[in-house]
Write an enzyme that holds these catalytic residues in place. Structure first.
Site, short mmCIF file in Angstrom:
data_model
loop_
_atom_site.label_atom_id
_atom_site.label_comp_id
_atom_site.label_asym_id
_atom_site.label_seq_id
_atom_site.Cartn_x
_atom_site.Cartn_y
_atom_site.Cartn_z
N HIS A 1 49.38 51.29 50.10
CA HIS A 1 47.94 51.23 50.30
C HIS A 1 47.31 52.62 50.39
O HIS A 1 46.31 52.88 49.74
CB HIS A 1 47.67 50.44 51.59
CG HIS A 1 46.24 50.19 51.89
ND1 HIS A 1 45.38 49.60 50.98
CD2 HIS A 1 45.49 50.45 52.99
CE1 HIS A 1 44.17 49.50 51.52
NE2 HIS A 1 44.21 50.03 52.73
N ARG B 1 47.37 56.09 59.22
CA ARG B 1 45.90 56.14 59.28
C ARG B 1 45.32 54.95 60.04
O ARG B 1 45.74 53.80 59.86
CB ARG B 1 45.34 56.13 57.86
CG ARG B 1 43.83 56.10 57.79
CD ARG B 1 43.36 56.14 56.36
NE ARG B 1 43.84 55.01 55.60
CZ ARG B 1 43.19 53.85 55.50
NH1 ARG B 1 42.04 53.66 56.11
NH2 ARG B 1 43.69 52.88 54.78
C1 SIN Z 1 41.46 46.48 54.76
O1 SIN Z 1 40.40 45.98 54.44
O2 SIN Z 1 42.35 45.86 55.30
C2 SIN Z 1 41.69 47.93 54.43
C3 SIN Z 1 40.90 48.80 55.28
C4 SIN Z 1 41.46 50.19 55.28
O3 SIN Z 1 42.47 50.45 54.63
O4 SIN Z 1 40.94 51.03 55.99
#
Ligand code: SIN
Length: 491
Positions: free
Chosen positions: A330, A365
């Site tokens: 991610h 993060r």
């Molecule tokens: C999410 O919507 O789960 C991702 C948000 C993020 O990565 O800050």
């Protein structure tokens, strides 16, 4: 030779934020992007922007939550700069026309995401925040900004630790050489190095690889955040199922409907992402299917239109109350070492957004701190440029003899990355992947600069992927203790 005062590589929130701030002052900016301008991670971001603007919040709480999520490996000054500057920058963004979701009283609505002690995340269009932010930033650009789409940066032009521009090639195969006073990397992270990812197809570690070849210092590359909930069917990931769904009451369950976060962490389904991702991953490795049970979330389809459409496109009806999920790559906490104003170790080269590592995220993060980082640090970089006039000498291009060797496929790279430097890592295996990558070094010694004419854009992208993969594996091998997103399992 094409001239640009300020040249930005990439078109996400960091890039658009810098460009938008600079064009207010009539500075000429050229934005170069590998795909279409909205093809970036920012457009896909479903989460919102975390900012201490509610009555009960205070940026010192935001600071503490960011430090705790990052396992205190964060740079405290960078975190303080981010959280304390954020309220003013977001208010200014709202004044420029950005509309965030409101509650029934017409006040900003604050949602909850993992590891935040209180509701602090603002959204736009429910889970369409990233796209709405990108659209607003594009609307704010003036004719002083030229956006060049479908043009890939091949390499930075660097001599003696100074950067004076970039070499690119467009989709018609034409090469361009740019001279710029300021060259800004805003290329995003490395998600496409993994088989499952929430990232756009263009996100292949290009900025990281180019910065490495330019001799820039890199930092914290081992820290890669896996999002626990990608919509996943038969092992294939089809898009993000936002953490906000868990913030709104969604829970992770196995096929029998048993909660899998019970007893694992006091914050259960809203535990830090690395904890949740490892738990989901451990279950999927045993061959179990894991679901996000959303039956307790009221008005799911209205609140989460993007998740709903991703699900419906792939035959999952949210009204059934269960979405099949598994983790995917991610966000990259590491990157090109940069100050909060974007300065890197190479003169004339700046970095902003996910490609930069200011130390703000530490080892993991905090949710919804990344759109924030792009907007806030984009503004700080623009302010720096406005107050530091600079003419960069244009060096002549020197021919490079090294040619590209044959490379593995994207699928091979992704399979290796997941197995060797994925959610769970094993020390011995990391050595194996380093050897695997080394066979692709063009001169047998390093991932050096290559003759740009010896590789197509697609081959350059693959070369960037093996370069970034190698650097990540090397950093992961060097960090011997498990911390945050870097988790080593003893064999
Ligand atoms: C999410 O919507 O789960 C991702 C948000 C993020 O990565 O800050």
């Amino acid at each position: 030779m094409e001239e640009a005062d300020i040249l930005v590589i990439g078109s996400g929130i960091g890039a658009l934020s810098v460009a938008g701030q600079l064009c207010k002052h009539k500075r000429k900016v050229t934005v170069i992007t590998k795909g279409l301008k909205k093809a970036c991670n920012s457009s896909l971001a479903q989460g919102g922007i975390s900012v201490a603007l509610s009555k009960e919040d205070d940026y010192h709480y935001h600071y503490e939550d960011t430090m705790a999520a990052g396992c205190n490996l964060n740079d405290p000054e960078a975190v303080m700069k981010l959280v304390s500057t954020a309220p003013g920058v977001i208010k200014e963004f709202i004044e420029s026309g950005m509309v965030f979701d409101k509650d029934e009283k017409g006040e900003l609505a604050f949602g909850r995401e993992a590891a935040h002690r209180l509701n602090r995340v603002i959204h736009a269009g429910g889970d369409k925040t990233g796209l709405r932010v990108v659209e607003q930033l594009i609307r704010n650009l003036t004719t002083d900004v030229t956006v060049k789409q479908n043009e890939m940066a091949l390499d930075l032009r660097v001599k003696d630790g100074k950067c004076c521009g970039v070499i690119t090639r467009d989709d018609k195969g034409e090469k361009h050489i740019y001279h710029a006073n300021y060259t800004i990397l805003a290329t995003g992270g490395i998600g496409q190095l993994y088989p499952s990812t929430s990232n756009d197809v263009t996100i292949t570690g290009d900025g990281l690889a180019m910065a490495y070849r330019a001799g820039a210092k890199l930092k914290n590359l081992e820290f890669i955040q896996f999002h626990p909930t990608m919509l996943t069917i038969d092992g294939n990931a089809y898009g993000l199922v936002s953490e906000a769904c868990r913030g709104a009451g969604g829970i992770l369950v196995n096929e029998k409907g048993e909660r899998i976060m019970e007893g694992v962490h006091p914050m259960k389904d809203l535990a830090p992402r690395d904890v949740v991702a490892r738990q989901v991953y451990a279950h999927t490795l045993k061959g179990e299917k894991i679901y996000l049970d959303i039956s307790a979330v009221k008005d799911f389809k209205k609140k989460f239109p993007t998740v709903t459409s991703i699900c419906e496109e792939h035959g999952v009806d949210p009204d059934d109350g269960k979405i099949p999920v598994a983790p995917g790559a991610h966000f990259h906490m590491g990157g090109v070492e940069a100050t909060t104003e974007g300065l890197t170790s190479v003169e004339g080269l700046y970095a902003v957004g996910e490609v930069a590592c200011t130390g703000v995220h530490g080892a993991n993060r905090l949710a919804s701190n990344s759109l924030l980082e792009g907007i806030v640090f984009g503004k700080l970089l623009a302010d720096y440029i406005l107050t530091h006039p600079k003419k960069t000498e244009n060096f002549p291009e020197e021919p490079i003899k090294t040619k590209l060797k044959s490379l593995p496929t994207k699928a091979e790279i992704r399979e290796k990355m997941m197995e060797f430097v994925g959610i769970v890592r094993h020390e011995k295996k990391m050595l194996d992947i380093l050897d695997w990558f080394k066979q692709y070094m063009p001169n047998g010694e390093d991932f050096t600069r290559i003759d740009p004419d010896s590789a197509t854009n697609e081959e350059t992208e693959l070369y960037n992927m093996v370069t970034a993969g190698y650097l990540i594996a090397k950093a992961a091998f060097s960090r011997k203790e498990s911390i945050g997103a870097h988790f080593i399992k003893e064999d």
